[in-house]
Design a protein around this motif. Structure first.
Motif, PDB file in Angstrom:
ATOM      1  N   SER A 115       1.394  -1.027   0.003  1.00 39.01           N
ATOM      2  CA  SER A 115      -0.343  -0.060   0.116  1.00 39.01           C
ATOM      3  C   SER A 115       0.862   1.749   0.172  1.00 39.01           C
ATOM      4  N   ASP A 116       2.244   1.436   0.650  1.00 37.72           N
ATOM      5  CA  ASP A 116       3.213   2.452   0.580  1.00 37.72           C
ATOM      6  C   ASP A 116       3.574   2.635  -1.231  1.00 37.72           C
ATOM      7  N   SER A 117       2.989   2.238  -1.669  1.00 37.32           N
ATOM      8  CA  SER A 117       3.180   1.942  -3.377  1.00 37.32           C
ATOM      9  C   SER A 117       2.278   3.259  -3.202  1.00 37.32           C
ATOM     10  N   ILE A 118       1.170   2.923  -3.522  1.00 39.83           N
ATOM     11  CA  ILE A 118      -0.102   3.519  -3.930  1.00 39.83           C
ATOM     12  C   ILE A 118      -0.072   4.625  -3.553  1.00 39.83           C
ATOM     13  N   TYR A 119       0.494   4.465  -2.003  1.00 38.94           N
ATOM     14  CA  TYR A 119      -0.194   6.192  -0.658  1.00 38.94           C
ATOM     15  C   TYR A 119       1.246   7.135  -1.837  1.00 38.94           C
ATOM     16  N   SER A 120       2.133   6.223  -2.431  1.00 41.35           N
ATOM     17  CA  SER A 120       3.435   7.297  -2.994  1.00 41.35           C
ATOM     18  C   SER A 120       3.121   8.267  -4.220  1.00 41.35           C
ATOM     19  N   ARG A 121       2.623   7.262  -4.623  1.00 45.83           N
ATOM     20  CA  ARG A 121       1.550   7.204  -6.018  1.00 45.83           C
ATOM     21  C   ARG A 121       0.244   8.547  -6.183  1.00 45.83           C
ATOM     22  N   ALA A 122       0.047   8.656  -5.251  1.00 47.03           N
ATOM     23  CA  ALA A 122      -0.975   9.456  -4.561  1.00 47.03           C
ATOM     24  C   ALA A 122      -0.822  10.826  -4.327  1.00 47.03           C
ATOM     25  N   TYR A 123       0.572  10.594  -3.544  1.00 48.76           N
ATOM     26  CA  TYR A 123       1.027  12.087  -2.780  1.00 48.76           C
ATOM     27  C   TYR A 123       1.550  12.531  -4.528  1.00 48.76           C
ATOM     28  N   TYR A 124       2.492  11.775  -5.115  1.00 50.09           N
ATOM     29  CA  TYR A 124       3.063  12.241  -6.371  1.00 50.09           C
ATOM     30  C   TYR A 124       2.468  13.193  -7.569  1.00 50.09           C
TER      31      TYR A 124
ATOM     32  N   PRO B 239       5.525  25.787  -2.807  1.00 47.16           N
ATOM     33  CA  PRO B 239       5.574  24.977  -2.059  1.00 47.16           C
ATOM     34  C   PRO B 239       4.648  23.801  -1.330  1.00 47.16           C
ATOM     35  N   GLU B 240       3.721  24.150  -1.873  1.00 47.49           N
ATOM     36  CA  GLU B 240       2.821  22.633  -2.420  1.00 47.49           C
ATOM     37  C   GLU B 240       3.499  20.981  -3.408  1.00 47.49           C
ATOM     38  N   ALA B 241       3.685  21.993  -3.901  1.00 48.06           N
ATOM     39  CA  ALA B 241       4.816  20.846  -4.443  1.00 48.06           C
ATOM     40  C   ALA B 241       5.394  20.043  -3.996  1.00 48.06           C
ATOM     41  N   LEU B 242       5.943  20.502  -2.671  1.00 47.59           N
ATOM     42  CA  LEU B 242       7.383  20.390  -2.507  1.00 47.59           C
ATOM     43  C   LEU B 242       6.553  18.684  -0.890  1.00 47.59           C
ATOM     44  N   GLU B 243       5.496  19.827  -0.840  1.00 46.31           N
ATOM     45  CA  GLU B 243       4.858  19.523   0.516  1.00 46.31           C
ATOM     46  C   GLU B 243       4.461  18.155   0.066  1.00 46.31           C
ATOM     47  N   TYR B 244       3.856  17.335  -0.729  1.00 47.53           N
ATOM     48  CA  TYR B 244       3.252  16.033  -1.294  1.00 47.53           C
ATOM     49  C   TYR B 244       4.966  14.933  -1.680  1.00 47.53           C
ATOM     50  N   ALA B 245       5.452  16.136  -2.668  1.00 42.77           N
ATOM     51  CA  ALA B 245       6.382  15.329  -3.170  1.00 42.77           C
ATOM     52  C   ALA B 245       7.329  14.592  -1.987  1.00 42.77           C
ATOM     53  N   ARG B 246       7.486  15.189  -1.009  1.00 41.27           N
ATOM     54  CA  ARG B 246       8.272  14.497   0.665  1.00 41.27           C
ATOM     55  C   ARG B 246       6.950  13.833   0.795  1.00 41.27           C
ATOM     56  N   LYS B 247       5.936  14.137   1.502  1.00 42.93           N
ATOM     57  CA  LYS B 247       4.916  12.433   1.750  1.00 42.93           C
ATOM     58  C   LYS B 247       5.541  11.224   0.873  1.00 42.93           C
ATOM     59  N   SER B 248       5.062  11.617  -1.019  1.00 39.59           N
ATOM     60  CA  SER B 248       5.316  10.304  -1.142  1.00 39.59           C
ATOM     61  C   SER B 248       7.135  10.016  -0.918  1.00 39.59           C
ATOM     62  N   ILE B 249       7.928  10.466  -0.977  1.00 46.65           N
ATOM     63  CA  ILE B 249       9.043   9.586  -0.757  1.00 46.65           C
ATOM     64  C   ILE B 249       9.411   8.887   1.206  1.00 46.65           C
ATOM     65  N   LYS B 250       8.101   9.432   1.564  1.00 46.23           N
ATOM     66  CA  LYS B 250       8.690   9.052   2.561  1.00 46.23           C
ATOM     67  C   LYS B 250       7.470   7.616   2.546  1.00 46.23           C
ATOM     68  N   HIS B 251       6.704   7.541   1.396  1.00 41.33           N
ATOM     69  CA  HIS B 251       6.112   6.277   1.126  1.00 41.33           C
ATOM     70  C   HIS B 251       7.311   5.163   0.855  1.00 41.33           C
ATOM     71  N   GLN B 252       8.135   5.734  -0.499  1.00 43.40           N
ATOM     72  CA  GLN B 252       8.769   5.046  -1.480  1.00 43.40           C
ATOM     73  C   GLN B 252      10.095   5.464  -1.664  1.00 43.40           C
ATOM     74  N   ILE B 253      10.660   5.361  -2.538  1.00 46.18           N
ATOM     75  CA  ILE B 253      12.190   6.373  -2.666  1.00 46.18           C
ATOM     76  C   ILE B 253      12.178   6.148  -3.953  1.00 46.18           C
ATOM     77  N   TRP B 254      11.510   6.969  -5.431  1.00 46.97           N
ATOM     78  CA  TRP B 254      11.634   6.604  -6.635  1.00 46.97           C
ATOM     79  C   TRP B 254      12.354   7.879  -7.376  1.00 46.97           C
ATOM     80  N   TRP B 255      12.129   7.905  -8.414  1.00 44.84           N
ATOM     81  CA  TRP B 255      12.706   9.341  -8.874  1.00 44.84           C
ATOM     82  C   TRP B 255      11.113  10.077  -9.326  1.00 44.84           C
TER      83      TRP B 255
END
Length: 262
Positions: free
Chosen positions: A200-209, A222-238
């Motif tokens: 499920s971390d992968s789905i959360y990560s893609r949602a936030y990305y 600022p909003e883009a940075l907030e959600y991108a950081r949430k994304s990599i907390k669940h899964q680090i990808w490029w």
């Protein structure tokens, strides 16, 4: 091949021209195995999940296949799938290159493979799954995942033609809806399937990305940075990492521009 296959076609004229429906039905009639067609009209727009579930209730055959009204089947689609299911013992068959069930589930969650709903055929002796009506999107993802958890899956390449058109439900550009539905899908997998809940971390990560990318395109850094950081907390990808880099650069350019223009 003597098995009769029930073919369920959800239909709402608002989303699909009737001529496309007629073409879809014709592609079923060209199959090399006997079929029983159920066109489920949905004028009240209750959704494809409702229509497919109603079709499954009407069907009384062992094998059930799904076809969207705007797609087409290759003439040997069902024969290939039934043969593959018989040879492998699988209860689910979809379009794609061969892979085992665990890999299929992972790739489906990661959205790294595209398996049109119009490619799905199930053996009801081995699979007992309904489409989740609480999901407005990704209900087909979850259906395939749940079916693959109950039985093996076999994949057959190049059996469906997906036709794109402006009225298609899948062309809905409601970014907020797609974001919310990804989160709902992740929550269902996290709570109902503890054996694969880590995925499920992968789905959360893609949602936030997707949310971060939406803001980055609009230069809302600022909003883009907030959600991108949430994304990599669940899964680090490029992709979210790239959004972070581009958003930091965008913020810097905005700051320089503000200084110059002040």
């Amino acid at each position: 091949m003597s098995n009769v296959v029930s073919v369920i076609i959800p239909y709402c004229e608002e989303f699909t021209p009737r001529l496309m429906l007629e073409d879809a039905i014709e592609s079923v009639e060209k199959q090399s195995v006997p079929t029983e067609i159920h066109v489920i009209e949905d004028p009240e727009k209750r959704g494809p999940s409702w229509a497919r579930n109603k079709g499954m209730q009407q069907a009384n055959t062992r094998y059930i296949a799904f076809l969207d009204a705007d797609d087409l089947w290759q003439p040997n689609k069902l024969e290939e799938q039934l043969t593959a299911m018989e040879n492998t013992g699988a209860g689910l068959s979809v379009e794609g290159n061969p892979e085992d069930s665990n890999t299929f589930i992972t790739n489906r969650i990661n959205e790294s493979i595209s398996c049109p709903t119009s490619s799905v055929t199930i053996d009801t002796n081995k699979v007992d799954v309904q489409f989740r009506t609480e999901l407005e999107r990704f209900e087909d993802h979850l259906f395939m995942i749940e079916a693959a958890l109950q039985s093996d899956v076999c994949l057959c390449p190049d059996i469906v033609t997906v036709r794109k058109h402006d009225e298609s439900l899948s062309n809905d550009g409601d970014h907020k809806l797609w974001y919310q539905e990804r989160l709902k899908l992740a929550k269902i997998i996290e709570t109902e399937y503890p054996n694969i809940s880590g995925l499920s971390d992968s789905i959360y990560s893609r949602a936030y990305y997707s949310k971060s990318r939406h803001h980055q395109i609009r230069e809302e850094f600022p909003e883009a940075l907030e959600y991108a950081r949430k994304s990599i907390k669940h899964q680090i990808w490029w992709k979210p990492v790239a959004v972070i880099g581009l958003s930091k650069l965008g913020k810097y350019k905005q700051s320089i521009s503000n200084i110059v223009n002040s």
